[in-house]
Design a protein around this motif. Structure first.
Motif, PDB file in Angstrom:
ATOM      1  N   VAL A 116       0.819  -1.190   0.047  1.00 26.16           N
ATOM      2  CA  VAL A 116      -0.147  -0.034  -0.057  1.00 26.16           C
ATOM      3  C   VAL A 116       1.152   1.311   0.004  1.00 26.16           C
ATOM      4  O   VAL A 116       0.480   2.199  -0.832  1.00 26.16           O
ATOM      5  CB  VAL A 116      -1.153  -0.025   1.202  1.00 26.16           C
ATOM      6  CG1 VAL A 116      -1.690   1.483   1.492  1.00 26.16           C
ATOM      7  CG2 VAL A 116      -1.992  -1.063   1.113  1.00 26.16           C
ATOM      8  N   ASP A 117       1.800   1.173   0.821  1.00 27.18           N
ATOM      9  CA  ASP A 117       2.624   2.441   0.780  1.00 27.18           C
ATOM     10  C   ASP A 117       3.426   2.664  -0.445  1.00 27.18           C
ATOM     11  O   ASP A 117       3.475   3.957  -0.967  1.00 27.18           O
ATOM     12  CB  ASP A 117       3.689   2.200   1.985  1.00 27.18           C
ATOM     13  CG  ASP A 117       3.406   2.381   3.346  1.00 27.18           C
ATOM     14  OD1 ASP A 117       2.255   2.732   3.495  1.00 27.18           O
ATOM     15  OD2 ASP A 117       3.843   1.992   4.434  1.00 27.18           O
ATOM     16  N   GLU A 118       3.853   1.691  -1.158  1.00 28.23           N
ATOM     17  CA  GLU A 118       4.336   1.774  -2.552  1.00 28.23           C
ATOM     18  C   GLU A 118       3.476   2.252  -3.592  1.00 28.23           C
ATOM     19  O   GLU A 118       3.736   3.361  -4.262  1.00 28.23           O
ATOM     20  CB  GLU A 118       5.028   0.483  -2.806  1.00 28.23           C
ATOM     21  CG  GLU A 118       6.134   0.063  -2.225  1.00 28.23           C
ATOM     22  CD  GLU A 118       6.647  -1.260  -2.753  1.00 28.23           C
ATOM     23  OE1 GLU A 118       7.936  -1.466  -3.158  1.00 28.23           O
ATOM     24  OE2 GLU A 118       5.868  -2.209  -2.985  1.00 28.23           O
ATOM     25  N   ARG A 119       2.262   1.917  -3.290  1.00 27.03           N
ATOM     26  CA  ARG A 119       1.234   2.322  -4.294  1.00 27.03           C
ATOM     27  C   ARG A 119       0.750   3.900  -4.019  1.00 27.03           C
ATOM     28  O   ARG A 119       0.729   4.426  -4.949  1.00 27.03           O
ATOM     29  CB  ARG A 119      -0.227   1.496  -4.251  1.00 27.03           C
ATOM     30  CG  ARG A 119       0.231   0.016  -4.686  1.00 27.03           C
ATOM     31  CD  ARG A 119      -0.897  -1.001  -4.490  1.00 27.03           C
ATOM     32  NE  ARG A 119      -1.696  -0.540  -5.448  1.00 27.03           N
ATOM     33  CZ  ARG A 119      -3.113  -1.403  -5.747  1.00 27.03           C
ATOM     34  NH1 ARG A 119      -3.293  -2.346  -4.890  1.00 27.03           N
ATOM     35  NH2 ARG A 119      -3.962  -1.167  -6.766  1.00 27.03           N
ATOM     36  N   VAL A 120       0.758   4.265  -2.870  1.00 26.61           N
ATOM     37  CA  VAL A 120       0.352   5.539  -2.490  1.00 26.61           C
ATOM     38  C   VAL A 120       1.415   6.630  -2.892  1.00 26.61           C
ATOM     39  O   VAL A 120       1.139   7.621  -3.420  1.00 26.61           O
ATOM     40  CB  VAL A 120       0.041   5.773  -1.039  1.00 26.61           C
ATOM     41  CG1 VAL A 120       0.271   7.321  -0.296  1.00 26.61           C
ATOM     42  CG2 VAL A 120      -1.113   4.873  -0.540  1.00 26.61           C
ATOM     43  N   ALA A 121       2.721   6.282  -2.781  1.00 25.37           N
ATOM     44  CA  ALA A 121       4.090   7.117  -2.927  1.00 25.37           C
ATOM     45  C   ALA A 121       4.030   7.370  -4.656  1.00 25.37           C
ATOM     46  O   ALA A 121       4.246   8.368  -5.015  1.00 25.37           O
ATOM     47  CB  ALA A 121       5.122   6.527  -2.565  1.00 25.37           C
ATOM     48  N   ASP A 122       3.724   6.151  -5.321  1.00 22.18           N
ATOM     49  CA  ASP A 122       3.618   6.193  -6.764  1.00 22.18           C
ATOM     50  C   ASP A 122       2.525   7.150  -7.434  1.00 22.18           C
ATOM     51  O   ASP A 122       2.864   7.986  -8.102  1.00 22.18           O
ATOM     52  CB  ASP A 122       3.595   4.923  -7.337  1.00 22.18           C
ATOM     53  CG  ASP A 122       3.431   4.900  -8.841  1.00 22.18           C
ATOM     54  OD1 ASP A 122       4.555   5.213  -9.547  1.00 22.18           O
ATOM     55  OD2 ASP A 122       2.470   4.726  -9.532  1.00 22.18           O
ATOM     56  N   LEU A 123       1.390   6.852  -6.701  1.00 29.46           N
ATOM     57  CA  LEU A 123       0.234   7.818  -7.208  1.00 29.46           C
ATOM     58  C   LEU A 123       0.473   9.336  -6.929  1.00 29.46           C
ATOM     59  O   LEU A 123       0.343  10.260  -7.657  1.00 29.46           O
ATOM     60  CB  LEU A 123      -1.106   7.114  -6.595  1.00 29.46           C
ATOM     61  CG  LEU A 123      -2.502   8.045  -7.010  1.00 29.46           C
ATOM     62  CD1 LEU A 123      -2.502   8.021  -8.409  1.00 29.46           C
ATOM     63  CD2 LEU A 123      -3.512   7.357  -6.286  1.00 29.46           C
ATOM     64  N   LEU A 124       0.828   9.440  -5.553  1.00 26.26           N
ATOM     65  CA  LEU A 124       1.134  10.955  -5.090  1.00 26.26           C
ATOM     66  C   LEU A 124       2.043  11.728  -6.153  1.00 26.26           C
ATOM     67  O   LEU A 124       1.854  12.854  -6.515  1.00 26.26           O
ATOM     68  CB  LEU A 124       1.903  10.975  -3.745  1.00 26.26           C
ATOM     69  CG  LEU A 124       0.578  10.973  -2.606  1.00 26.26           C
ATOM     70  CD1 LEU A 124       1.393  10.943  -1.345  1.00 26.26           C
ATOM     71  CD2 LEU A 124      -0.351  12.084  -2.683  1.00 26.26           C
ATOM     72  N   GLY A 125       3.290  11.082  -6.695  1.00 29.29           N
ATOM     73  CA  GLY A 125       4.056  11.370  -7.718  1.00 29.29           C
ATOM     74  C   GLY A 125       3.659  11.765  -8.938  1.00 29.29           C
ATOM     75  O   GLY A 125       4.301  12.521  -9.539  1.00 29.29           O
ATOM     76  N   ARG A 126       2.442  11.418  -9.168  1.00 33.79           N
ATOM     77  CA  ARG A 126       1.974  11.489 -10.602  1.00 33.79           C
ATOM     78  C   ARG A 126       0.683  12.577 -10.430  1.00 33.79           C
ATOM     79  O   ARG A 126       0.498  13.252 -11.499  1.00 33.79           O
ATOM     80  CB  ARG A 126       1.158  10.207 -10.934  1.00 33.79           C
ATOM     81  CG  ARG A 126       2.016   9.112 -11.383  1.00 33.79           C
ATOM     82  CD  ARG A 126       1.423   7.672 -11.490  1.00 33.79           C
ATOM     83  NE  ARG A 126       2.320   6.604 -11.576  1.00 33.79           N
ATOM     84  CZ  ARG A 126       2.765   6.340 -12.710  1.00 33.79           C
ATOM     85  NH1 ARG A 126       2.747   6.897 -13.888  1.00 33.79           N
ATOM     86  NH2 ARG A 126       3.589   5.201 -12.774  1.00 33.79           N
ATOM     87  N   VAL A 151      -5.668   9.717   2.839  1.00 33.36           N
ATOM     88  CA  VAL A 151      -6.701   9.183   2.205  1.00 33.36           C
ATOM     89  C   VAL A 151      -6.606   8.178   1.237  1.00 33.36           C
ATOM     90  O   VAL A 151      -7.585   7.351   1.200  1.00 33.36           O
ATOM     91  CB  VAL A 151      -7.446  10.481   1.517  1.00 33.36           C
ATOM     92  CG1 VAL A 151      -8.690  10.273   0.825  1.00 33.36           C
ATOM     93  CG2 VAL A 151      -7.930  11.598   2.684  1.00 33.36           C
ATOM     94  N   LEU A 152      -5.632   8.373   0.514  1.00 31.87           N
ATOM     95  CA  LEU A 152      -5.155   7.303  -0.623  1.00 31.87           C
ATOM     96  C   LEU A 152      -4.986   5.838  -0.081  1.00 31.87           C
ATOM     97  O   LEU A 152      -5.334   4.911  -0.565  1.00 31.87           O
ATOM     98  CB  LEU A 152      -4.067   7.787  -1.485  1.00 31.87           C
ATOM     99  CG  LEU A 152      -4.453   9.062  -2.509  1.00 31.87           C
ATOM    100  CD1 LEU A 152      -3.092   9.400  -3.102  1.00 31.87           C
ATOM    101  CD2 LEU A 152      -5.507   8.762  -3.306  1.00 31.87           C
ATOM    102  N   ARG A 153      -4.225   6.017   1.046  1.00 35.83           N
ATOM    103  CA  ARG A 153      -3.958   4.511   1.657  1.00 35.83           C
ATOM    104  C   ARG A 153      -5.308   4.043   2.302  1.00 35.83           C
ATOM    105  O   ARG A 153      -5.382   2.822   1.879  1.00 35.83           O
ATOM    106  CB  ARG A 153      -3.161   5.003   3.131  1.00 35.83           C
ATOM    107  CG  ARG A 153      -2.938   4.047   3.979  1.00 35.83           C
ATOM    108  CD  ARG A 153      -2.466   4.414   5.224  1.00 35.83           C
ATOM    109  NE  ARG A 153      -2.244   3.224   6.439  1.00 35.83           N
ATOM    110  CZ  ARG A 153      -3.110   2.828   7.084  1.00 35.83           C
ATOM    111  NH1 ARG A 153      -4.399   3.713   7.247  1.00 35.83           N
ATOM    112  NH2 ARG A 153      -2.954   1.757   8.038  1.00 35.83           N
ATOM    113  N   THR A 154      -6.396   4.834   2.781  1.00 34.65           N
ATOM    114  CA  THR A 154      -7.630   4.231   3.151  1.00 34.65           C
ATOM    115  C   THR A 154      -8.269   3.506   1.884  1.00 34.65           C
ATOM    116  O   THR A 154      -8.689   2.466   1.906  1.00 34.65           O
ATOM    117  CB  THR A 154      -8.537   5.263   3.752  1.00 34.65           C
ATOM    118  OG1 THR A 154      -7.704   5.623   4.807  1.00 34.65           O
ATOM    119  CG2 THR A 154      -9.742   4.765   4.152  1.00 34.65           C
TER     120      THR A 154
END
Length: 755
Positions: A34-44, A372-375
């Motif tokens: 989840v943390d990896e997915r959140v970080a990737d999405l925030l970067g976009r 929020v994205l994490r949730t």
């Protein structure tokens, strides 16, 4: 050549896999954390897209669906969704579950297809009586659930809430309340689990783990996330009025107010926390970095998102007046640790423009949007955002759910008084009058179904308590003729059952603009005392079914009634449940989750108040409560034997046990709540008079005897000492085990704390 084919095949597959991986964003890769997915999405994401993930608006802005769930969106809603959105409150709340699920699938599809990165939204509900939406199972309110003293029952109830909410396309609920509520003037009292810290803590954990599916249910679409509220101390507003100041000593805050919230975070793993409308000792809760960051995240390890109460970030400026401008309000809340802005257009909506002048805000925005994205990832919304509507109808309002609502009622109804065995009534040839302002449309039918064909009924509501205005109701003053009629009808009956107390208009939330819900007095409103006095004078047995959403000082009712059943605010099977207890099909098993005062002048008044508060009473009034915390009678008597301690000394960090034999001396099975209280005999600071530290609800057959055992651990004795450090103090403690906080057996032990 043939030897090269397997190699070439593997090479080709590898190249294809690499190409697919290159084309698939990491946030879409379910194999990543989840943390990896959140970080990737925030970067976009652009700043506008990140801020969109920090805002929730209400569906009444223009999300509409017809009876079939066909969706219509207003232009305002379409504008709000152009960059995505954190969530939407109550979409489809007035539709049946299938239509709501259909609507919410369409709404989610529109949101995903109309923001650049395909980010889904959270759909949010409330859960005071079950899912706050049409077609859901209606349970009793939390204060009634607390009266059950049965966390397992509450867990099963909220499990149904989580399942029913998810089946209609919801993902989060702004519930449960972890507030400790001790002021019955407060109109929102019934939304919480009562006055006691320990009872509230156990109920909050049961509710959150239930609605969240013990967390394991998340991601497979069976449950939703909880938002525990109102952090912190909102049940302690001065004067019992919504939006008022909150003054709580640091010691009381740590020892009595924080524990339910801390357990919500650390034990139940709540996905959300909502801040309090009020301040806390002068610091606005929505701009309190000590509360929202230091305590909640750094001390307790909370990883979910924080959300404002309605419009409260903007109110830092125009109501709390701690921010010079709307921009200052947004900055203060953001830097304090507030992630999501509920409803407002004058707070986080300003952040994109503010970033142009202060790029340092981006780190806080990334933190908030990331929570929020994490949730959303935890809830599985990126991978499977839609509901299988074919499952909705079969999964909502099942027979098992409806039976659970009935079970919850029967475990929660409290027998406050029963003079000379007035209850249960016999099921025979008699006339029973069902009278009073809390009589419902189906009350007679429910009682008739239980009582049988040989019981006749006379039914008349008589008068309404108010005019039913939702914002500011007005008391009904035109009741003289109604009182005369009710008195006359009571004279025709063998037994009179009066339905008294309060309703949804006499205790409610006082919304920010115009609405009132708190009261300056706590006596029953209108001519209810006169009604019972006139009926009692007829010489008939009088039973009161007390129904209410706040504690009432029922002095006249208590004096005049031969029996009182306290139901608080029960489920949709209220009348059936009351009838079953009145006629003896079931035995009352509830205990009072509050102390019932004789007068509003006694406030603040809870059983665990400091011992020194009990030194003096008041002139011209009997001292003590009308009914103590934990009180609740049965149709049988329970005998408690002497307490047996495994050791008279508790040496930290070890534990000791205490046992007691409890015997049902009656002729029928019944449930009893065996309650454990602890009292610190001498402390470095003035201590609570006594504190609930455990309870067990047991079923005993007629004549059955059972040994009930509690384990006493050092953690149960910790408190905030004179040095403001939380820990232990050696000394003598008293154990009390009994049927209420005022009816118990006692023994003492000594705590030794090795150096």
């Amino acid at each position: 050549m043939n030897r090269l084919r397997p190699f070439m095949l593997l090479l080709g597959l590898s190249l294809i896999g690499s190409l697919v991986c290159a084309q698939t964003p990491a946030y879409r890769d379910t194999a990543r954390s989840v943390d990896e997915r959140v970080a990737d999405l925030l970067g976009r994401m652009t700043p506008e897209e990140k801020v969109a993930q920090m805002r929730i608006f209400h569906a009444n802005r223009g999300v509409e669906g017809d009876e079939a769930g066909k969706m219509t969106l207003s232009e305002d809603v379409k504008q709000r969704l152009q960059h995505g959105i954190a969530g939407i409150k109550n979409p489809g709340e007035h539709l049946d579950p299938v239509a709501a699920a259909t609507l919410n699938n369409s709404l989610q599809r529109y949101i995903i297809e109309n923001n650049r990165l395909g980010i889904p939204a959270l759909f949010v509900t409330e859960s005071y009586n079950g899912v706050d939406a049409a077609g859901s199972t209606v349970f009793g309110r939390p204060i009634a659930s607390a009266a059950s003293f049965n966390p397992d029952l509450v867990h099963r109830q909220w499990d149904v809430v989580g399942r029913e909410a998810r089946l209609r396309g919801m993902h989060m609920c702004h519930s449960p309340e972890a507030d400790v509520v001790r002021d019955p003037r407060f109109g929102r009292m019934s939304e919480a689990f009562g006055e006691d810290t320990y009872l509230t803590t156990r109920m909050v954990v049961a509710a959150i783990t239930g609605v969240q599916g013990d967390y394991a249910g998340l991601g497979n679409k069976t449950h939703i996330g909880a938002v525990a509220k109102h952090f912190a101390g909102y049940g302690q507003v001065l004067g019992g009025t919504n939006f008022a100041a909150i003054e709580i000593s640091e010691r009381t805050l740590i020892d009595e107010i924080f524990p339910p919230f801390r357990a919500a975070v650390q034990e139940a793993r709540t996905l959300g926390i909502m801040a309090s409308h009020g301040d806390l000792n002068g610091v606005a809760s929505h701009a309190n970095p000590w509360l929202l960051t230091e305590v909640l995240r750094e001390q307790w390890g909370f990883e979910g998102y924080t959300v404002s109460d309605a419009n409260d970030i903007g109110r830092l400026h125009y109501f709390m007046k701690v921010a010079e401008t709307p921009e200052d309000a947004a900055r203060m809340a953001l830097e304090a640790g507030m992630d999501v802005d509920l409803y407002a257009d004058d707070a986080y909506a300003l952040l994109p423009a503010m970033l142009e002048a202060d790029s340092g805000l981006m780190a806080h925005i990334d933190r908030a949007a990331g929570h929020v994205l994490r949730t959303k990832f935890i809830l599985g919304l990126f991978d499977d955002p839609y509901i299988d509507v074919a499952e909705t109808a079969a999964g909502v309002r099942t027979e098992a759910a409806l039976d659970l609502a009935r079970e919850s009622d029967l475990e929660s109804i409290i027998l406050l008084k029963n003079t000379a065995g007035t209850l249960p009534l016999s099921q025979g040839d008699q006339t029973v009058a069902l009278l009073g302002p809390l009589v419902g449309e189906d009350t007679e039918n429910a009682f008739r179904a239980v009582a049988g064909e040989y019981t006749n009924f006379i039914t008349d509501r008589g008068f309404a308590l108010t005019d039913g205005a939702s914002a500011v109701p007005v008391l009904n003053a035109d009741t003289d003729a109604d009182l005369d009629r009710l008195e006359s009808l009571a004279g025709e009956a063998d037994v009179v059952i009066l339905f008294l107390g309060g309703d949804e208009y006499t205790a409610k939330e006082g919304f920010f603009n115009g609405a009132l819900g708190d009261r300056a007095t706590i006596e029953p409103v209108g001519p209810q005392d006169e009604l019972i006095s006139r009926v009692k004078a007829l010489g008939k047995p009088v039973v009161v079914c007390l129904l209410h959403r706040r504690t009432l000082s029922i002095n006249v009712i208590s004096e005049q009634a031969d029996a009182i059943l306290d139901g608080w605010d029960l489920s949709e099977f209220r009348d059936e449940s009351l009838a079953r207890i009145v006629f003896g099909e079931a035995v009352p098993a509830g205990k009072s989750p509050v102390t019932v005062p004789r007068s509003i002048g006694q406030l603040p008044f809870h059983y665990s108040g400091k011992e020194i508060n009990n030194k003096k009473g008041y002139l011209f009034m009997e001292n003590g409560p009308l009914y103590p915390f934990g009180h609740g009678l049965s149709y049988v008597d329970f005998d408690y034997g002497e307490l047996r301690l495994s050791d008279s000394t508790l040496v930290a960090p070890d534990s000791i046990t205490v046992s007691v034999e409890v015997t049902n001396t009656g002729t029928r099975p019944a449930k009893e709540v065996v309650q454990l209280y602890l009292k610190d005999m001498i402390g470095s600071v003035t201590r609570p008079d006594v504190e609930l530290r455990g309870f067990q609800k047991i079923l005993l057959g007629a004549g059955e005897r059972r040994t009930v055992t509690f384990t006493i651990t050092p953690a149960m004795l910790e408190f905030t000492r004179l040095d403001m450090e939380r820990g232990l103090e050696a000394g003598v403690y008293e154990l009390r085990i009994g049927t209420s906080s005022a009816d118990y057996r006692s023994a003492r032990f000594r705590l030794t704390v090795p150096r």
